[in-house]
Write an enzyme that holds these catalytic residues in place. Structure first.
Site, PDB file in Angstrom:
ATOM      1  N   ASP A 332       0.851  -1.178   0.000  1.00 13.13           N
ATOM      2  CA  ASP A 332       0.000   0.000   0.000  1.00 13.13           C
ATOM      3  C   ASP A 332       0.890   1.232   0.000  1.00 13.13           C
ATOM      4  O   ASP A 332       2.044   1.184   0.423  1.00 13.13           O
ATOM      5  CB  ASP A 332      -0.895  -0.019   1.238  1.00 13.13           C
ATOM      6  CG  ASP A 332      -1.989   1.035   1.186  1.00 13.13           C
ATOM      7  OD1 ASP A 332      -2.285   1.509   0.081  1.00 13.13           O
ATOM      8  OD2 ASP A 332      -2.518   1.370   2.253  1.00 13.13           O
ATOM      9  N   ASP A 604      -4.119  -3.081   5.874  1.00 10.59           N
ATOM     10  CA  ASP A 604      -4.427  -2.594   7.215  1.00 10.59           C
ATOM     11  C   ASP A 604      -5.908  -2.618   7.546  1.00 10.59           C
ATOM     12  O   ASP A 604      -6.276  -2.528   8.703  1.00 10.59           O
ATOM     13  CB  ASP A 604      -3.889  -1.169   7.411  1.00 10.59           C
ATOM     14  CG  ASP A 604      -4.446  -0.194   6.375  1.00 10.59           C
ATOM     15  OD1 ASP A 604      -5.289  -0.603   5.559  1.00 10.59           O
ATOM     16  OD2 ASP A 604      -4.029   0.981   6.391  1.00 10.59           O
ATOM     17  N   ASP A 608      -9.078  -5.853   3.785  1.00  8.94           N
ATOM     18  CA  ASP A 608      -7.810  -6.383   3.277  1.00  8.94           C
ATOM     19  C   ASP A 608      -7.553  -7.810   3.747  1.00  8.94           C
ATOM     20  O   ASP A 608      -6.650  -8.477   3.228  1.00  8.94           O
ATOM     21  CB  ASP A 608      -6.640  -5.502   3.745  1.00  8.94           C
ATOM     22  CG  ASP A 608      -6.616  -4.160   3.042  1.00  8.94           C
ATOM     23  OD1 ASP A 608      -7.101  -4.081   1.903  1.00  8.94           O
ATOM     24  OD2 ASP A 608      -6.116  -3.188   3.631  1.00  8.94           O
TER      25      ASP A 608
END
Length: 871
Positions: A332, A604, A608
């Site tokens: 990410d 996070d 996810d």
């Protein structure tokens, strides 16, 4: 759906009451939380907030398992045979050595258990609490009754609590109730709290935020009363542990069969069946590689412990061994590549522009007051998200002293961000107005859609978004609406929104990220960025981070339109995926895996979790990640730092490389032991090695494998070579060839020493014992040379880190002192069937050991050169 409760939206619905602030009295009584001293006193009184769970092996169980190892059972059998043939002293001393080796094995396994204990403590759920009027994140096991806990979407509720504040809060209580739908929650404003104002330990926050006061912990919680337990780190069986068990079982089966044949042959040809059984047991002890399972457990356990010291928590031990094979890291942007410390850098409307760097010390233009006002209103008052925190801070700074900050306004309802609409709206009631005021913020294209803009205006906004994104800013659109009816509509689209402008937030790239990505590139690891941001923002950050931006970006919309085959064709060159949804991250992880990649994936959020589970190595953010993501992941980055992930890969390669070096040593050390156990018997010589000799060698082999090799640093070029193949075995041809070449050469040298000593011995009485003595001395010293050579196959013999050098020095000194005691103490010397050698013969033994060391180094050099040319 965005609805907050089961009733209709508006003043009469559930959304109205559950979003009100608690009374001033309730707030003031808990605002600062407990003091640290009081919390410590309650923790001492009530015990930790944890439930009875399967804990690691107890000391007694561990001792029992060590005592039942095949090696020790064989040694006890040998001691019994010594008793039968009348050598009581030898039997007792042999059993004394057994307890010494058992103690070493117990210490090694206990050390591994302690490392795993520390990891279990680190991996326990975390809680965000108020202590001494400050927010602190602590282990959930440290919570006590009276603590004030903050809850947010994705958190696992750490203890039973009464809610004193709730904003659009819903909790999945299926663990306790079996109900599949999350339960809406509201604050307990007065009197005893109903179930709708309680949160129970072990349940999951699926929406909103809240704050509660702990009422029960541990076994006294609702979860504890029904006997449930939370999952922690399990001591899992890894692929290489399974492979090792298989190898050990196969070798043991063959060894025991050959030992039986040897015992029968000895007894039949020499008529001495007890000594024949003793020879067979000695051979079985020589061939059994019983140290291998201990090595693996210790290496993986201590590898996880070392990672924890680098702020990387390994929740799944198999992840340690897979790290070295990682070929793709899907990361990410926000908080991983960037610092996750956002600031409002730019405000833009069609009437004015404010840039923080260019307008330092200047007041915010009047035309932009409404834009920032409604950006603040569209955010949570107690912000958990870094973007909302930055907007709130900008509001406090730039709107201070104006009428645009509305602490007295009441939140009526909100429409959360959804997959279908990348925007959120919050509905407010002003004390002096009947109409509701709605503030919306989100992705600029979603805000444009909410405002039903005409094409020319939409194109102008899109151009400005691209301009801001190219500067690396994360861009949000802001809109405002009013609504006069009592009942709120079901969808945000039903409001008549007016576009106010754009907010540009800056999140700088972490300083160490470019170097870490360059290291990944050198190591043959591909780094792929997956972000929900605009493509231009993603490209700008990627360029700063050192990622390749040559290939076109794939957006979430494009990704949805691609077939699996088309996606596979695009994966080769694409390193940036923008505007992707969590389910698209899962698809990408599976697509990379289908290509044969070993995929590491960071995440996070709650959504996810599927992608983290699907990845070969799921990596959660420890500081900003949700508890669901942490529980789904194999690794947790405690500081959310990409450089820590690269460190984890480096440690993964180190563990695998050191394991292979240790196995080369084990193979090389066992070849001469096996040979010296069987060849004298086949040639009609007296037994050269007996159980006590093999037991003495175990005092060297086990500590060397578990201490010296584990502490070896990574080879200097290990992060400059491609990842190992995912299917590469621990016991492959390279390992066996290295070990066999070294071991066979040593065996030939030892047989030469034995035959030569028998030839030069002065008397028939001393010949066999003297030959055995010198052969054993050379074998012991050569084992030390084997350790030194195999510590590294890429560095010189004297290299290593201080820890490894210190461990080797202690083992070398201890071995030489033990060997000296065996030679010098007559009672021990008789147990070993040794004769006293002259100084000249000892010097000759030292010279032979030096020849062995030169042979090992020649093998290392020769095979390294050959393998280098092949590679």
């Amino acid at each position: 759906m965005a609805q907050a409760g089961p009733g209709p939206r508006g003043a009469g619905g559930a959304g109205g009451s559950m979003n009100r602030d608690p009374p001033a009295s309730a707030t003031s009584s808990i605002a600062g939380g407990l003091g640290e001293d009081e919390a410590a006193r309650r923790l001492q009184r009530d015990g930790p907030n944890e439930l009875p769970a399967s804990r690691p092996r107890s000391v007694l169980r561990l001792a029992r398992e060590v005592a039942s190892e095949p090696m020790f059972l064989l040694l006890v059998a040998c001691g019994a045979i010594y008793m039968l043939i009348g050598d009581a002293q030898e039997a007792l001393m042999l059993l004394g050595f057994v307890f010494v080796v058992m103690g070493i094995s117990f210490f090694q396994q206990r050390r591994s258990e302690r490392a795993l204990d520390a990891l279990r403590d680190l991996s326990s759920p975390q809680a965000l609490v108020f202590r001494d009027a400050m927010e602190r994140r602590i282990a959930a096991r440290e919570l006590v009754v009276g603590d004030v806990v903050l809850l947010a979407e994705g958190d696992r509720v750490p203890a039973d609590m009464d809610l004193v504040e709730a904003s659009n809060l819903a909790i999945d209580e299926s663990l306790l109730t079996g109900e599949s739908m999350p339960a809406a929650k509201e604050a307990a404003l007065s009197g005893p709290a109903a179930d709708t104002a309680r949160a129970f330990s072990g349940t999951l926050v699926t929406r909103g935020v809240g704050r509660g006061r702990v009422t029960a912990t541990g076994g006294r919680s609702a979860l504890g009363r029904i006997g449930e337990s939370l999952a922690g780190i399990a001591v899992e069986s890894t692929p290489i542990q399974q492979e090792t068990r298989r190898v050990v079982k196969q070798v043991a089966a063959v060894g025991l069969a050959l030992a039986g044949v040897l015992a029968v042959a000895y007894g039949a040809t020499r008529g001495d069946w007890l000594h024949g059984v003793l020879a067979g047991l000695t051979f079985a002890m020589a061939i059994l590689p019983e140290e291998l399972p201990v090595i693996l457990t210790l290496f993986l356990g201590l590898g996880a412990w070392r990672l924890a010291r680098e702020q990387v928590l390994a929740r799944s031990i198999p992840a340690i061994e897979r790290l070295g094979a990682t070929t793709v890291l899907c990361v990410d942007k926000t908080g991983t590549l960037t610092a996750n410390r956002m600031t409002v850098q730019r405000l833009w409307s069609e009437e004015a522009v404010y840039d923080r760097s260019a307008s330092a010390g200047h007041l915010l233009q009047e035309e932009l007051h409404g834009l920032l006002e409604y950006a603040v209103l569209a955010s949570h008052r107690r912000a958990f998200d870094p973007m909302e925190s930055a907007i709130a801070a900008a509001g406090q700074q730039l709107l201070a002293g104006t009428e645009h900050l509305h602490a007295e306004w009441t939140l009526i309802d909100d429409y959360p961000l959804s997959r279908e609409m990348l925007a959120m709206s919050r509905v407010w009631q002003s004390p002096d107005r009947r109409d509701r005021l709605i503030a919306a913020k989100g992705a600029p294209e979603a805000i444009v859609d909410l405002c039903h803009m005409e094409s020319p205006q939409a194109a102008s906004v899109a151009a400005q978004v691209r301009s801001m994104a190219r500067d690396g800013l994360r861009v949000l659109g802001v809109a405002q609406a009013t609504f006069g009816a009592e009942s709120l509509p079901e969808l945000q689209h039903d409001f008549e929104f007016r576009f106010l402008g754009l907010v540009g937030l800056e999140d700088p790239v972490r300083p160490d990220v470019p170097r870490a990505i360059a290291e990944c590139r050198e190591a043959g690891i591909r780094v792929v960025m997956m972000t929900g941001d605009h493509s231009a923002t993603a490209i700008s950050v990627a360029r700063q981070a050192g990622l390749s931006v040559d290939a076109p970006v794939i957006t979430g919309i494009e990704l949805a339109a691609l077939s699996d085959a088309q996606l596979q064709a695009r994966l080769d060159g694409t390193n940036i995926f923008s505007r992707v949804q969590p389910d698209q991250k899962l698809r990408l992880v599976r697509a990379f895996g289908a290509r044969g990649d070993v995929v590491g994936m960071t995440g996070d959020g709650v959504n996810d979790a599927p992608a983290l589970k699907a990845a070969d190595i799921g990596v959660a953010m420890g500081a900003r990640g949700t508890e669901v993501a942490r529980q789904a992941a194999a690794l947790v980055l405690m500081n959310d730092d990409f450089a820590s992930l690269v460190t984890a890969v480096r440690y993964g390669r180190r563990v695998f490389a050191n394991l292979r070096n240790a196995i080369v040593f084990v193979v090389a050390a066992h070849v001469p032991i096996v040979g010296l156990s069987v060849i004298p018997v086949l040639l009609g010589w007296p037994m050269l090695l007996m159980p006590v000799h093999i037991l003495f060698l175990q005092l060297i082999i086990d500590p060397a494998c578990s201490v010296v090799f584990e502490a070896q640093p990574l080879e200097s070029d290990a992060m400059k070579t491609p990842p190992r193949r995912a299917d590469q075995r621990l016991f492959d041809g390279v390992v066996l060839i290295r070990g066999l070449w070294q071991g066979i050469g040593l065996l030939a040298l030892l047989l030469g020493v034995y035959a030569g000593t028998r030839y030069v011995a002065s008397t028939e009485v001393d010949r066999d014992d003297l030959a055995r003595t010198l052969t054993f001395v050379v074998l012991v010293l050569s084992n030390l040379a084997l350790i030194q050579t195999n510590r590294s196959w890429g560095r010189s013999a004297g290299s290593g880190n201080p820890e490894s050098n210190r461990q080797f020095a202690w083992i070398a000194m201890g071995t030489i002192m033990l060997l000296g005691s065996v030679l010098a103490v007559p009672e021990i010397s008789r147990l070993f069937s040794f004769a006293q050698p002259s100084l000249l013969l000892l010097l000759a033994a030292l010279g032979a050991s030096t020849l062995a060391w030169l042979w090992f180094e020649c093998v290392k050099w020769g095979l390294h050169q050959r393998l280098w040319r092949v590679g």
